[in-house]
Design an enzyme around this catalytic site. Structure first.
Site, short mmCIF file in Angstrom:
data_model
loop_
_atom_site.label_atom_id
_atom_site.label_comp_id
_atom_site.label_asym_id
_atom_site.label_seq_id
_atom_site.Cartn_x
_atom_site.Cartn_y
_atom_site.Cartn_z
N ASP A 201 7.54 5.96 3.95
CA ASP A 201 7.39 4.59 4.44
C ASP A 201 7.89 3.71 3.30
O ASP A 201 7.12 3.30 2.44
CB ASP A 201 5.93 4.31 4.78
N CYS B 250 9.61 -1.54 7.47
CA CYS B 250 9.26 -2.68 8.32
C CYS B 250 10.40 -3.70 8.29
O CYS B 250 10.19 -4.89 8.39
CB CYS B 250 7.92 -3.29 7.92
#
Length: 180
Positions: A34, A96
């Site tokens: 991530d 993101c």
């Protein structure tokens, strides 16, 4: 040396790993990367920065002035994750961000540099027919990758806030490591 006498792993260059000093790292069946990103897909972060009265809070940590540094970091993160992956294992790379430079270009870099890497298609249509036409799920520019874009509202939704995933956009790639 890369590994000191007390077994502490020190930062070292790949060329330093020779002879009997080769560094043995564990490998894993599954790895999640991530990655640090510009948060341009995190609508709530953007709204918070825009509403802040502080100029420091309004400025993004990553912007056009340091984007190359960020992408280099993302490449190092995805490479580290892939190197820790067992043969036959699966790694998920996510950010993101909705930026192709931070997403597809990083994944393509890995695929070009590691011939045993391949994309495992992510699909929602075969398992859940209700997810087939959800507007905020978009195909990435690499077949099998996806992005969740909360700014895209379905025709029957009045605003992006009405979608199932308000406030969070992200990119997802599922990467396998060949057995052979």
């Amino acid at each position: 040396k890369c590994v000191s006498e007390d077994s502490t792993i020190n930062k070292c260059h790949k060329s330093e790993l020779v002879g009997n000093d080769t560094l043995s790292l564990p490998s894993f069946d599954r790895v999640l990367v991530d990655a640090e990103c510009s948060t341009d897909g995190a609508i709530r972060h953007i709204e918070k920065r825009q509403s802040s009265s502080s100029s420091l809070a309004r400025s993004a940590a990553w912007d056009d002035t340091n984007m190359d540094e960020l992408v280099d970091l993302q490449k190092r993160l995805i490479e580290s994750g892939f190197r820790l992956l067992k043969r036959g294992g699966i790694m998920v790379y996510s950010t993101c961000s909705l930026s192709a430079k931070q997403n597809e270009q990083v994944v393509l870099w890995l695929l070009e540099n590691y011939k045993d890497a391949f994309v495992i298609p992510v699909s929602f249509s075969a398992r859940n027919k209700s997810m087939q036409n959800v507007a905020f799920i978009e195909k990435g520019s690499i077949p099998g990758t996806v992005r969740f874009n909360p700014t895209k509202a379905a025709e029957n939704q009045r605003t992006p806030v009405d979608c199932i995933l308000p406030g969070s956009g992200f990119f997802l790639a599922k990467i396998g490591k060949r057995q052979d």
